[in-house]
Design a protein around this motif. Structure first.
Motif, short mmCIF file in Angstrom:
data_model
loop_
_atom_site.label_atom_id
_atom_site.label_comp_id
_atom_site.label_asym_id
_atom_site.label_seq_id
_atom_site.Cartn_x
_atom_site.Cartn_y
_atom_site.Cartn_z
N ALA A 263 0.70 -1.25 0.00
CA ALA A 263 -0.24 0.20 -0.02
C ALA A 263 0.82 1.18 0.27
N ILE A 264 0.02 2.53 -0.37
CA ILE A 264 1.02 3.62 -0.57
C ILE A 264 0.28 4.47 0.74
N GLU A 265 1.12 5.08 1.48
CA GLU A 265 0.59 5.93 2.52
C GLU A 265 0.23 7.44 2.07
N VAL A 266 -1.14 7.59 2.29
CA VAL A 266 -1.80 8.69 1.60
C VAL A 266 -2.33 9.89 2.55
N GLY A 267 -1.87 9.46 3.90
CA GLY A 267 -2.54 10.21 4.77
C GLY A 267 -1.99 9.80 6.29
N ASN A 268 -1.83 10.78 7.20
CA ASN A 268 -1.11 10.38 8.51
C ASN A 268 -1.87 11.42 9.37
N ILE A 269 -2.25 10.84 10.64
CA ILE A 269 -2.73 11.65 11.54
C ILE A 269 -2.37 11.44 12.73
N VAL A 295 -3.03 20.77 24.60
CA VAL A 295 -2.53 19.72 23.50
C VAL A 295 -2.78 19.88 22.42
N MET A 296 -1.93 19.20 21.43
CA MET A 296 -2.05 19.36 19.99
C MET A 296 -2.45 18.05 19.09
N GLY A 297 -3.15 18.15 17.97
CA GLY A 297 -3.17 16.98 17.01
C GLY A 297 -2.36 17.59 15.74
N CYS A 298 -1.98 16.74 14.68
CA CYS A 298 -1.65 17.39 13.45
C CYS A 298 -2.07 16.17 12.48
N TYR A 299 -2.32 16.59 11.35
CA TYR A 299 -3.15 16.00 10.37
C TYR A 299 -2.57 16.14 8.92
N GLY A 300 -1.82 15.34 8.57
CA GLY A 300 -1.10 15.49 7.17
C GLY A 300 -1.76 14.54 5.90
N LEU A 301 -1.76 15.05 4.90
CA LEU A 301 -2.25 14.86 3.66
C LEU A 301 -1.61 15.13 2.52
N GLY A 302 -1.08 14.48 1.66
CA GLY A 302 -0.32 15.23 0.22
C GLY A 302 -0.94 15.13 -0.84
#
Length: 418
Positions: A263-269, A295-302
């Motif tokens: 699989a290809i990683e298409v997002g990461n939270i 507190v923080m969260g981060c949410y990535g998507l390319g």
RNA sequence: CGGGGCGUAGCGCAGCCUGGUAGCGCGUCUGCUUUGGGAGCAGAAAGUCGAAGGUUCGAAUCCUUUCGCCCCGACCA
């Protein structure tokens, strides 16, 4: 858009040592052009696709309460020293500015958004907040590879959320999963994209990746049976405690029976906890007057990687196959014989009618042979093809083909199959 | 960052082993003929042979160095 006016040159041959399918198809189709390893120009067709993907992402982030902003790509060294990542993040691009000042190019933006958050979020009344941006990220990868999938410069949506409690972060995090699922569905990858448990770092049990299953993927995921599209990544497959909480009725050894897929990683939270707020001494005043660390969260998507993944997963032997929501144009209209006046007139009229109806249409008005037009339009992968030939023009008809299925139909001019 | 392969016209490649100043296909341009799945004929333009240094009367070709691209591995908020 008339093809004769478009900044485009498709090509039949590309270097034999480019083996990545997304790079092959997107290059042949004139969507992208490589400048150097891991760095691509997005040509007009490709940029339309990228912008449509980014628009979808923005809509979904807005819908869950994210607010768009734009952070700088050029950062001072001090911010990265504060988190220990000036030396700790090996892919960080470093450069010298005026006066010999040390600078970094943005590889991610916790170092910028956290001190920024401090200036706005001072009271418990200011929480929660989430901001996001889409911009070009820079990472000095030791080895760029696989076309758009792993570049040194790439588009990234990164959202950061700020909360006064873990519960509030948890709830927002769950909503982000729904938003991400919507993005992948709208980009045509819903059926093959898995929510994947990954190790969580210091502040939470898990993080999550979104993994799109394809043989060209670099990651290996373990599919959880009976839970829909849920998987486990190989980081935590060796952790019995974690497995027990994910797999129903887990018995030691069960993980060996799981189906695997590339699989290809298409997002990461991620739940960041106080890792970055702590590093910058980010405190707010709570109800009782005490000072607390949010507190923080981060949410990535390319978006660019997502575009490469769609090219990789949804293409066929003839070329690209874009899902309707992200296709550069909805219809590819071909006039087979522009030299024939009746044929040209019928095609021109179809073009005008489609445009008037607000349908995005790419009109091949060139002198090329019919076969060349068919082959090129298949390569470009627009969802619908409309063919006007001398015979159909005489009958007042247009032949339609659905690119994804090859299904054909002949309709009277003015009637459309969608 | 280790290993391997490759850099020659806009793109894709041959030529290199065995040195004698470069060729093919696609694309581009002109003309004619074609016209429903990447058309045919005739003609044309276009290359500091990745770069630097060396050997030689002479280097795309041999030697050294260097840069780049692709692949494998390592790495991968």
């Amino acid at each position: 858009m008339r093809l004769s006016q478009l900044f485009l040159k498709t090509t039949r041959d590309i270097s034999k040592d480019e083996v990545s399918k997304n790079a092959q198809l997107l290059t042949k189709g004139g969507y992208v052009n490589q400048l150097m390893a891991g760095v691509y120009s997005y040509l007009p067709l490709g940029y339309r696709v990228l912008q449509k993907i980014e628009r979808i992402i923005c809509e979904e982030m807005d819908a869950m309460g994210g607010q768009e902003l734009l952070l700088p790509a050029l950062h001072p060294k001090e911010n990265w020293l504060a988190t220990g990542r000036w030396d700790g993040l090996d892919v960080l691009f470093k450069l010298k500015g005026a006066g010999d000042r040390d600078l970094a190019l943005g590889a991610t933006h916790e170092e910028v958004v956290t001190p920024l958050g401090m200036t706005v979020l001072q009271s418990y009344k200011d929480f929660p907040k989430a901001v996001y941006q889409i911009q070009t990220k820079f990472r000095n990868e030791a080895r760029a590879k696989s076309g758009l999938l792993r570049g040194r410069e790439f588009r990234m949506k990164d959202m950061y959320s700020f909360h006064t409690s873990q519960d509030d972060l948890d709830a927002f995090y769950e909503r982000s999963i729904e938003a991400y699922v919507n993005v992948y569905r709208r980009c045509g990858l819903g059926d093959v994209t898995y929510l994947t448990y990954a190790s969580g770092g210091t502040f939470s049990k898990y993080s999550h990746e979104f993994q799109t299953v394809t043989d060209s993927g670099e990651d290996l995921i373990y599919i959880v049976p009976g839970k829909g599209r849920v998987a486990i990544n190989k980081e935590i497959i060796d952790d019995p405690e974690a497995l027990a909480s994910i797999l129903p009725n887990y018995q030691p050894g069960d993980e060996k029976k799981l189906e695997t897929a590339k699989a290809i990683e298409v997002g990461n939270i991620f739940k960041l906890g106080t890792k970055y707020s702590g590093a910058f001494d980010f405190e707010y005043t709570d109800k009782d007057g005490s000072r607390k660390v949010p507190v923080m969260g981060c949410y990535g998507l390319g978006p660019s990687r997502l575009m490469g993944t769609v090219a990789e997963v949804l293409s066929d032997e003839h070329g690209l196959v874009w899902p309707e929501e992200i296709a550069p144009y909805k219809v590819g209209l071909m006039c087979l014989r522009p030299g024939d006046e009746a044929c040209k007139k019928a095609a021109d009229e179809a073009y005008a009618a489609l445009q008037k109806a607000g349908v995005e249409v790419l009109y091949d008005d060139s002198e090329a042979s019919a076969g060349e037009k068919f082959a090129q339009m298949d390569l470009l992968g627009l969802p619908w093809q409309a063919v006007v030939g001398p015979k159909s023009a005489a009958e007042g008809k247009i032949e339609w083909k659905k690119r994804a299925t090859g299904e054909k139909s002949v309709l009277l001019a003015g009637a459309w199959p969608f």
